[in-house]
Design an enzyme around this catalytic site. Structure first.
Site, PDB file in Angstrom:
ATOM      1  CG  HIS A  99       8.221  -2.125  -5.464  1.00 24.38           C
ATOM      2  ND1 HIS A  99       7.430  -2.947  -4.710  1.00 24.38           N
ATOM      3  CD2 HIS A  99       7.965  -0.870  -5.034  1.00 24.38           C
ATOM      4  CE1 HIS A  99       6.712  -2.216  -3.868  1.00 24.38           C
ATOM      5  NE2 HIS A  99       7.007  -0.950  -4.046  1.00 24.38           N
ATOM      6  CG  ASP A 102       9.053  -6.006  -5.335  1.00 18.46           C
ATOM      7  OD1 ASP A 102       9.729  -5.601  -4.383  1.00 18.46           O
ATOM      8  OD2 ASP A 102       7.957  -5.504  -5.677  1.00 18.46           O
TER       9      ASP A 102
HETATM   10  C1  XUL Z   1       4.281   1.281   1.186  1.00 21.01           C
HETATM   11  C2  XUL Z   1       3.452   0.920   0.022  1.00 21.01           C
HETATM   12  C3  XUL Z   1       4.192   0.538  -1.217  1.00 21.01           C
HETATM   13  C4  XUL Z   1       3.507   0.962  -2.476  1.00 21.01           C
HETATM   14  C5  XUL Z   1       4.308   0.714  -3.715  1.00 21.01           C
HETATM   15  O1  XUL Z   1       3.567   1.650   2.295  1.00 21.01           O
HETATM   16  O2  XUL Z   1       2.248   0.906   0.103  1.00 21.01           O
HETATM   17  O3  XUL Z   1       4.416  -0.831  -1.192  1.00 21.01           O
HETATM   18  O4  XUL Z   1       2.279   0.336  -2.630  1.00 21.01           O
HETATM   19  O5  XUL Z   1       5.568   1.248  -3.669  1.00 21.01           O
END
Ligand code: XUL
Ligand code: CO
Length: 438
Positions: A99, A102
């Site tokens: 993300h 991150d």
């Molecule tokens: C949350 C989840 C996230 C997604 C990406 O449950 O799975 O980490 O994978 O935003």
């Protein structure tokens, strides 16, 4: 600097190895069902769990001990990039996912966030060039910051909606720059807590508008990644709009977005939705929407998203069965959206966790390939539905039959075919036999 100096490169040593820092089943070059394991499995490291998170839970602060703990801000972010490439190299992981938040601190303004991202993306780009590692997908975190309390694409606040759009725009640019093979949307806050304050139709229409804008912008900048939506029924919101595979597919169809998206399915999200993971994969697969996987597992005694590393061979076998039936995952891969337990706080635990997950999926792949090769379930299923291959069954399948023609057939049918056993227990025993075979 080495962040994981106690651990060397993880190699395949075979199922009899007693070395905890070795693969017992994941043998990247080994051919299974016509391709190498590495080609089928396309494992990815989740940046957020492995580099960014530190073991917090609702009752406690971070427990993880990491080589970058003494740093802060951009220095910490830079150290994590170095650690990421060291970890992927030692772990033999070819892909990673992140993300925006991150990799870089948000700072105090969107402008500062953009600039922090640019600095870190420069480093990531260099790391990718020198190591050959690839970005499976990136995404924008539109759920942690307090501004997203009411949602991002489904917020009641148009300025927040615009901020979400700005994050996605940057995410697509970063994805293009780093050659991301996919771009993911997970709507952690895209849902509601109570209908008493919610305009359900506007929220869903607005979410679809944001997805359309993303499709248009990707086209405009020539970013040809596969777009993915990751369903989850709840947590953090009580009801999330992308509830499960079936709900998400019909949402995409309603808004004419289905040709631009596939699904990124996560095991623990499936169980939260009251489904098995293989159910979610099958629904996506038969609709041509199986894109990528977030590999993990939940705990049946806990009702939340525990994101444990997958160790259940039975589930992994049925998961890989669907992947093989889909002829692989195309641009997708298998991202370990999984975290070490809070008490597994040492850097070595990250290796044990990934070895466990990669071996579990590799074993699942081998068993699934054998089940398909021997047509264990295919032959049974084919015979089970054989009444639709000829006569009245063929008329139903071809679309020729009508209620009147079927009623006439039933009225004159003096010896209706007898039902046959579904043989569920026999099939499950066969599955066990294949899993337990050497
Ligand atoms: C949350 C989840 C996230 C997604 C990406 O449950 O799975 O980490 O994978 O935003
Ligand atoms: Co996920």
């Amino acid at each position: 600097m080495a962040y994981f100096e106690n651990v060397g490169k993880i190699n395949y040593e075979g199922s009899r190895s007693t070395n905890p820092f070795a693969f017992k089943h994941y043998n990247p070059e080994e051919k299974v069902a016509g391709k190498t394991m590495e080609e089928y499995l396309r494992f990815a490291m989740a940046y957020w769990h492995t580099l960014t998170a530190g073991g917090t839970d609702p009752f406690g602060t971070e427990t993880a001990v990491r080589g970058w703990d003494h740093l802060s801000g951009m220095d910490k972010a830079k150290a994590r990039v170095e650690a990421a490439f060291e970890f992927m190299d030692k772990m033999n992981l070819q892909y990673f996912c992140f993300h925006d938040v991150d990799i870089a601190p948000e700072g105090s303004s969107l402008k500062e966030f953009y600039s922090n991202i640019d600095t870190i993306v420069d480093l990531i780009e260099q790391g990718m060039k020198s190591s050959g590692k690839k970005l499976l997908w990136n995404t924008a975190n539109m759920f942690t910051n307090p501004r997203y309390m009411h949602g991002a694409g489904s917020t009641c606040n148009a300025d927040v909606y615009a901020h979400a759009a700005a994050q996605i725009k940057k995410g697509l640019e970063v994805g293009k720059r780093l050659g991301a093979e996919n771009y993911v949307f997970w709507g952690g806050r895209e849902g509601y807590e109570t209908l008493l304050n919610t305009d359900l139709k506007l929220e869903m229409d607005n979410m679809a508008r944001l997805f359309s804008m993303a499709v248009d912008y990707a086209k405009e900048i020539g970013f040809d990644a596969q777009f993915l939506i990751e369903p989850k029924p709840k947590e953090p919101t009580k009801h999330q709009y992308d509830f499960d595979a079936a709900t998400t597919i019909s949402f995409l169809q309603k808004y004419n977005l289905d040709q631009h998206f596939k699904l990124n399915l996560e095991a623990n999200h499936a169980t939260l939705a009251g489904h098995t993971f293989e159910h979610e994969l099958r629904v996506a697969r038969i609709n041509g929407m199986l894109g990528s996987l977030d590999a993990n597992q939940g705990d049946m005694l806990l009702g939340w998203d525990t994101d444990e590393f997958p160790v259940n061979i039975y589930d992994a076998t049925l998961t890989l069965y669907e992947v093989l039936k889909n002829d692989g995952l195309g641009k997708g891969g298998i991202n370990f959206d999984a975290k070490v337990r809070r008490q597994s706080f040492e850097p070595e635990d990250l290796f044990h966790a990934h070895i466990a997950g990669m071996d579990t999926y590799a074993k699942g792949l081998k068993v699934a390939a054998k089940l398909i090769e021997d047509r264990v379930f295919d032959d049974f299923v084919e015979k089970r539905y054989s009444s639709f291959n000829e006569g009245i069954g063929a008329e139903i399948v071809s679309g020729k039959a009508t209620l009147a023609s079927l009623a006439e057939y039933a009225l004159n049918n003096e010896q209706p075919r007898k039902n046959e056993s579904g043989r569920q227990e026999m099939l499950k025993a066969l599955l066990n036999q294949y899993i337990l075979a050497e």
